[in-house]
Design a protein around this motif. Sequence first.
Motif, PDB file in Angstrom:
ATOM      1  N   ILE A 144      -9.929  13.702  -2.306  1.00  0.00           N
ATOM      2  CA  ILE A 144      -8.860  12.708  -2.427  1.00  0.00           C
ATOM      3  C   ILE A 144      -9.047  11.876  -3.678  1.00  0.00           C
ATOM      4  CG2 ILE A 144      -7.774  10.705  -1.380  1.00  0.00           C
ATOM      5  CD1 ILE A 144      -8.337  11.787   1.278  1.00  0.00           C
ATOM      6  N   ASP A 189       3.948  15.760   5.008  1.00  0.00           N
ATOM      7  CA  ASP A 189       3.489  16.578   3.882  1.00  0.00           C
ATOM      8  C   ASP A 189       2.098  17.137   4.117  1.00  0.00           C
ATOM      9  OD1 ASP A 189       5.080  14.692   1.232  1.00  0.00           O
ATOM     10  OD2 ASP A 189       5.653  16.554   2.233  1.00  0.00           O
ATOM     11  N   ASN A 190       1.225  16.314   4.680  1.00  0.00           N
ATOM     12  CA  ASN A 190      -0.142  16.761   4.895  1.00  0.00           C
ATOM     13  C   ASN A 190      -0.293  17.532   6.199  1.00  0.00           C
ATOM     14  OD1 ASN A 190      -1.377  15.748   2.519  1.00  0.00           O
ATOM     15  ND2 ASN A 190      -1.283  13.697   3.374  1.00  0.00           N
ATOM     16  N   LYS A 223       6.187  10.210   5.232  1.00  0.00           N
ATOM     17  CA  LYS A 223       6.240  11.365   4.334  1.00  0.00           C
ATOM     18  C   LYS A 223       4.876  12.032   4.226  1.00  0.00           C
ATOM     19  CE  LYS A 223       8.272   9.660   0.682  1.00  0.00           C
ATOM     20  NZ  LYS A 223       8.863   9.713  -0.667  1.00  0.00           N
ATOM     21  N   GLN A 224       3.846  11.206   4.077  1.00  0.00           N
ATOM     22  CA  GLN A 224       2.513  11.793   3.933  1.00  0.00           C
ATOM     23  C   GLN A 224       2.064  12.435   5.239  1.00  0.00           C
ATOM     24  OE1 GLN A 224       0.140   8.678   2.092  1.00  0.00           O
ATOM     25  NE2 GLN A 224       1.783   8.450   0.592  1.00  0.00           N
ATOM     26  N   LEU A 230      -6.006  11.003   7.675  1.00  0.00           N
ATOM     27  CA  LEU A 230      -7.049  11.984   7.968  1.00  0.00           C
ATOM     28  C   LEU A 230      -8.018  11.466   9.008  1.00  0.00           C
ATOM     29  CD1 LEU A 230      -7.729  13.483   4.485  1.00  0.00           C
ATOM     30  CD2 LEU A 230      -6.696  14.552   6.467  1.00  0.00           C
ATOM     31  N   SER A 282       6.531   5.904   3.228  1.00  0.00           N
ATOM     32  CA  SER A 282       5.453   6.656   2.576  1.00  0.00           C
ATOM     33  C   SER A 282       4.501   7.222   3.620  1.00  0.00           C
ATOM     34  CB  SER A 282       4.673   5.760   1.619  1.00  0.00           C
ATOM     35  OG  SER A 282       5.491   5.346   0.567  1.00  0.00           O
ATOM     36  N   SER A 305      13.381  11.799   3.106  1.00  0.00           N
ATOM     37  CA  SER A 305      13.758  13.188   2.814  1.00  0.00           C
ATOM     38  C   SER A 305      13.626  14.044   4.063  1.00  0.00           C
ATOM     39  CB  SER A 305      12.875  13.775   1.704  1.00  0.00           C
ATOM     40  OG  SER A 305      12.836  12.934   0.607  1.00  0.00           O
ATOM     41  N   GLU A 358     -14.134  14.321   1.600  1.00  0.00           N
ATOM     42  CA  GLU A 358     -12.885  13.598   1.456  1.00  0.00           C
ATOM     43  C   GLU A 358     -12.878  12.753   0.206  1.00  0.00           C
ATOM     44  OE1 GLU A 358     -11.786  12.724   5.996  1.00  0.00           O
ATOM     45  OE2 GLU A 358     -11.546  11.029   4.625  1.00  0.00           O
ATOM     46  N   SER A 378      -3.409   8.570   2.803  1.00  0.00           N
ATOM     47  CA  SER A 378      -4.142   9.806   3.076  1.00  0.00           C
ATOM     48  C   SER A 378      -5.417   9.578   3.870  1.00  0.00           C
ATOM     49  CB  SER A 378      -4.533  10.528   1.786  1.00  0.00           C
ATOM     50  OG  SER A 378      -3.605  10.298   0.793  1.00  0.00           O
ATOM     51  N   THR A 379      -6.228   8.620   3.420  1.00  0.00           N
ATOM     52  CA  THR A 379      -7.508   8.443   4.116  1.00  0.00           C
ATOM     53  C   THR A 379      -7.267   7.999   5.555  1.00  0.00           C
ATOM     54  OG1 THR A 379      -7.613   6.233   3.178  1.00  0.00           O
ATOM     55  CG2 THR A 379      -8.884   7.936   2.084  1.00  0.00           C
ATOM     56  N   THR A 398      -1.397  18.327  -0.971  1.00  0.00           N
ATOM     57  CA  THR A 398      -0.089  18.907  -1.256  1.00  0.00           C
ATOM     58  C   THR A 398      -0.075  19.511  -2.653  1.00  0.00           C
ATOM     59  OG1 THR A 398       0.683  16.794  -2.094  1.00  0.00           O
ATOM     60  CG2 THR A 398       1.139  17.278   0.207  1.00  0.00           C
ATOM     61  N   PRO A 404      -6.255  18.256   3.661  1.00  0.00           N
ATOM     62  CA  PRO A 404      -4.951  18.740   3.204  1.00  0.00           C
ATOM     63  C   PRO A 404      -4.580  18.129   1.861  1.00  0.00           C
ATOM     64  CG  PRO A 404      -4.675  17.170   4.996  1.00  0.00           C
ATOM     65  CD  PRO A 404      -6.145  17.342   4.807  1.00  0.00           C
ATOM     66  N   LYS A 426      -1.530  16.977  12.489  1.00  0.00           N
ATOM     67  CA  LYS A 426      -1.196  17.692  13.721  1.00  0.00           C
ATOM     68  C   LYS A 426      -0.867  16.799  14.897  1.00  0.00           C
ATOM     69  CE  LYS A 426      -4.170  21.431  12.144  1.00  0.00           C
ATOM     70  NZ  LYS A 426      -4.600  20.729  10.927  1.00  0.00           N
ATOM     71  N   ARG A 457       1.631  -3.288 -10.493  1.00  0.00           N
ATOM     72  CA  ARG A 457       0.387  -2.818  -9.886  1.00  0.00           C
ATOM     73  C   ARG A 457      -0.185  -1.652 -10.657  1.00  0.00           C
ATOM     74  NH1 ARG A 457       0.768  -0.385  -5.299  1.00  0.00           N
ATOM     75  NH2 ARG A 457      -1.401  -0.721  -4.833  1.00  0.00           N
ATOM     76  N   GLN A 504       0.797  -1.221   0.000  1.00  0.00           N
ATOM     77  CA  GLN A 504       0.000   0.000   0.000  1.00  0.00           C
ATOM     78  C   GLN A 504       0.827   1.268   0.000  1.00  0.00           C
ATOM     79  OE1 GLN A 504      -3.414   0.025   2.442  1.00  0.00           O
ATOM     80  NE2 GLN A 504      -3.177   2.190   2.912  1.00  0.00           N
ATOM     81  N   GLU A 505       0.478   2.195  -0.882  1.00  0.00           N
ATOM     82  CA  GLU A 505       1.232   3.432  -1.051  1.00  0.00           C
ATOM     83  C   GLU A 505       0.554   4.646  -0.433  1.00  0.00           C
ATOM     84  OE1 GLU A 505       4.721   2.650  -3.160  1.00  0.00           O
ATOM     85  OE2 GLU A 505       3.955   4.252  -1.902  1.00  0.00           O
ATOM     86  N   ASP A 506      -0.782   4.660  -0.508  1.00  0.00           N
ATOM     87  CA  ASP A 506      -1.485   5.889  -0.159  1.00  0.00           C
ATOM     88  C   ASP A 506      -2.118   5.767   1.217  1.00  0.00           C
ATOM     89  OD1 ASP A 506      -3.658   7.876   0.011  1.00  0.00           O
ATOM     90  OD2 ASP A 506      -2.985   8.354  -1.999  1.00  0.00           O
ATOM     91  N   LYS A 537       5.042   0.025   3.831  1.00  0.00           N
ATOM     92  CA  LYS A 537       5.800   1.176   3.342  1.00  0.00           C
ATOM     93  C   LYS A 537       5.729   2.309   4.362  1.00  0.00           C
ATOM     94  CE  LYS A 537       6.053   0.012  -1.280  1.00  0.00           C
ATOM     95  NZ  LYS A 537       5.236  -0.190  -2.387  1.00  0.00           N
ATOM     96  N   TYR A 540       4.476   9.413  -3.837  1.00  0.00           N
ATOM     97  CA  TYR A 540       4.586   8.156  -3.111  1.00  0.00           C
ATOM     98  C   TYR A 540       6.013   7.649  -3.229  1.00  0.00           C
ATOM     99  CZ  TYR A 540      -0.461   8.354  -3.792  1.00  0.00           C
ATOM    100  OH  TYR A 540      -1.766   8.740  -3.824  1.00  0.00           O
ATOM    101  N   LYS A 580      11.660  13.715   6.514  1.00  0.00           N
ATOM    102  CA  LYS A 580      10.325  13.920   7.059  1.00  0.00           C
ATOM    103  C   LYS A 580      10.036  13.079   8.284  1.00  0.00           C
ATOM    104  CE  LYS A 580       8.876  15.902   2.947  1.00  0.00           C
ATOM    105  NZ  LYS A 580       8.441  15.702   1.600  1.00  0.00           N
ATOM    106  N   VAL A 586       1.539  22.551   1.383  1.00  0.00           N
ATOM    107  CA  VAL A 586       0.231  21.911   1.368  1.00  0.00           C
ATOM    108  C   VAL A 586      -0.833  22.976   1.522  1.00  0.00           C
ATOM    109  CG1 VAL A 586       0.217  21.564   3.865  1.00  0.00           C
ATOM    110  CG2 VAL A 586      -1.067  20.027   2.382  1.00  0.00           C
TER     111      VAL A 586
END
Lengths: 323, 371, 277
Positions: C7, B212-213, B208-209, B185, B205, B236, C3, B181-182, C129, C127, B216, C211, B177-179, B202, C202, B238, C120
């Motif tokens: 997203i 980046d996002n 980083k997210q 949040l 990732s 990087s 969202e 975000s959900t 980016t 949020p 808080k 993938r 899994q890469e993302d 990962k 990513y 983060k 961002v």
Amino acid sequence: MITITRPKLNYLNWKLLIALIPLPLPFILPKSIVFMLGLAFIFAVFVLSWDLVAGYTGEVNLGHTVFIGIGAYTSALLALKLHTPPLISIIAGGLLATIFGFVIGIICLRLKGYYLALVTAILPLVFIQFVNIYSGIFGGYEGLSIGIKNALHRSIEGRYYIAYGFMLLSLYAIYRVVNGKFGLRLKAIRDDEELAEGVGIDVVKHKVIAFCISALMAGLAGGVAVFYRLSVGVDLFGVPLMILIILSALFGGLGTLFGPLIGALTIYIAKYWVFMEVARAINIQQADALMMYLLLIVLILKMPEGLFGWFKTVRSKLPLRTY
Amino acid sequence: MQTRYGVAMERGVMLAAKEINENGGILGKKIEVVVADSKLKPDVASTELRRLAFDENVDVIIGGFSSGVVIASMDTLAEVEKVWMVACASPTVTEKVKEDYDIYKYVFRVGSTNSSTFPADLVAMLDFLNEKGVKVKKVAVIRDEAKWVADIMDQLRQILEVNGYEVVMEEVVPPTQEDFSTALLEAQSKADVIMPLIAHGKAASLVKQWKDNEIKIPLAGLDLHAVNPDYWDATSGKCDLEIYLAPSASVPAEINEKMKAFIEAYKKEYGVLPEAYSAYGCYDAVYVYKEAVERAAKAGEKNPFDTEVLIKYLESINAENPYPGVRGNIAFTSHHDLVYGDKFIRNYICQWQNGKQVTLYPKATGELIIQ
Amino acid sequence: MWEVLIIGTVIGGIWALVASGFSLTFGVARIFNFAHGTYFAIAAYLAAALYPTLGYFSIFLAIFAAGIFGLVVNVLIKPIRDREIMVILLTLSVALSVEQILLIIFQDTSISIPPVINGVVEIAGVPVTYTRIIALIIALLCLAALEIFIGKTRLGREINATSQSSEAAMMVGIDVEKVYSSTMLISAILAGIGGVLYAQIYSVNPETAFRILIFAFAVVILGGLGSIKGSIIAAFLIGYVQTFVSIVLGSRWSEVAVIAVIIAILIVRPRGLFGVE
């Protein structure tokens, strides 16, 4: 009188002799090689069962590993959770695979050539996802062990002979299917589908039946594999295995009985023994898989009819003998 | 083997072998290292184990990062009758030793603490944060879809609840899994802290997210990748201010003299700090093996390298007679697990600060920075 | 629900970019190039590897390299172009070979590139980016350009014609070889751009290529073969489905959901939403 005959090899004797070769091997070769050979025999059944559809109906099923995986996981779970004896578990796995073969066959065999290939290519991925998500039951991407008490036989040699016997039985089964009336009709479908319809052959029914037989054998083989190596994992559903199967069938020659068999054994032994040794020697761990894929590329470009196909072409060009 | 965990294992073992050989070997015999790669697949592992045992005739096997692979291979071990000193965390491994000693006695856990020690230490981590003024009560868990975590989730929930914390979310992530975000949040809206439990996934990732996002809430948990010295570059930068648990003290911080020497030797030999936690444990493993064999010889055993003898003398390295390794004192329990405690091996609470890994507890090399 | 919209749009944007090249080869030219993911991976890896020494110039080099590789694949496919199954198998083997080579060189580590633009912004409490917004914009630009290219330019129409019948195209005087190589080149470059952007948001590892291919395939099938417009809409739909499933069931179900969509479409309505047969 001049008799013109084509040189004919006495097949029966040759075959018997060759069939005897694997018997004394466990006493000569190192144990890990013997272990690998047993797996090669089971792999040969994967390939033979795939060729039944690909070589004799012309349909390319890129999701053959679904049947193998279903057979494998079903038998493993039965043995682990319900403590069913290996033989029953394996047969149950084969039967479940056949049911899937029937359903998938009915739905997909009416799709156009490449659509069938694409849909079947994606199916194994669904199963892999399920195995991962429900990893509590299926062991996830790390696999399950079924315990040494469930092995086909406590010793490696015993398992080797059982695997060999299984392979011979499967070979015989395919031989009977392919050379009987059913097989004849399949070949008719493969050679010219419209003509076959015109002559009154129910094309879809025959294809589905072939699909089911293919699924049954693959499912049984999947189960045997699990009780041979004592573990089951998503590799049995995976793309690398499918590629290996296709490579073997192509190498040997689609639709020839012994082509896929020889192809399977050659390719499996090449990958897991020869290429592995080379990879180890040059200390690049991935080299064996890479060599396989490059071989497939070369094969597709240079020799698409495979070894046996090429052999047949050469034979037909041999001069006639005169006496 | 291609993963950093494999590379670190191999290097740790090689370094130990080199040092031991330079000092006379084990009972005068030189160590030869043979390498095998399970590719994190149980079927490959079983073939390789057989090759090592039958063809290469090894005396002992060291490694084992994936709990799943190790567990699936324990029957093969019984078949080939060789000892495997492993670096994986799942409690199931040593439970099996307890359940069926005769079949599973060949496994010894040395490279990592039992993951059942993690829940208590994760709670300690949250307590530590609260003590330092970071109000944390609701916890969002983001975890691997893997055996090592699944085995401890129930325990973790219980112990968190008993200590007044509330698990408001549990997100399971597959290794591909890469993302995130959900997940991030959702965590931000429901919780005070995000607790990652990731060894296979990962994590970089995720981190980083998280940065980046501009999420808080703090990131505090068991991110196995955070222990790697190059994590700063991989994210990087983060991962700054990420708080993490370092299992079995496998972090390049100078917590004792032996650790200092090991880090320096590793750097000298390979030019970098140990890439992953597995280096420390596997380095120690070689020395533990040497200790067991030497104890056997001293006790008069005729064949100190024999597997059955080895098992007996590895078992003799227990709480009363530990072996001092680089991470602390190494001792085995009756079912071949690492003895856990301040005098033995512990998990450390650490934080990334400005490109450096700082230990906060038990031995502090710096102070907590609150984001 | 905001969202899902936000997203989903952002994720959809990335898929649209990644799938655009695939839409061209598979959708328009009917070449089943399963090696499409490799352009993506090669660009990402090359950019990440060269970035420390060459900075952001490495991005251009990487995309260029992806394009070259596209031409290589084109040459490999040439002798068997008419046998679709063989093309699938060949390109699949190429994809797997490249994956192995990447594994050998870079091992299993995921690589990523520091984003060109940091920062961002909050949209409706979510949020986002700047990099993702840029990716979305670039994706839409590329796709719009592609649509114009196919519909309005001469080469574009030649590609369309050739996909319907290469013999007829030859008879009308179209340089079929040029058509094929241009198609592959453009699709490779588009995939390369996708790869370089993906690596900033990513991370990429050798298996990502495969993938990505699955998602690109889903987009093109759902949108319908032959329709770039369909691909765009489909990309966002897939993004929304993914996000929705992630929120409701958990992220690990999102991939299953996408695969289920592909299978359902192939069985029930192989033409997709806007497919041109």
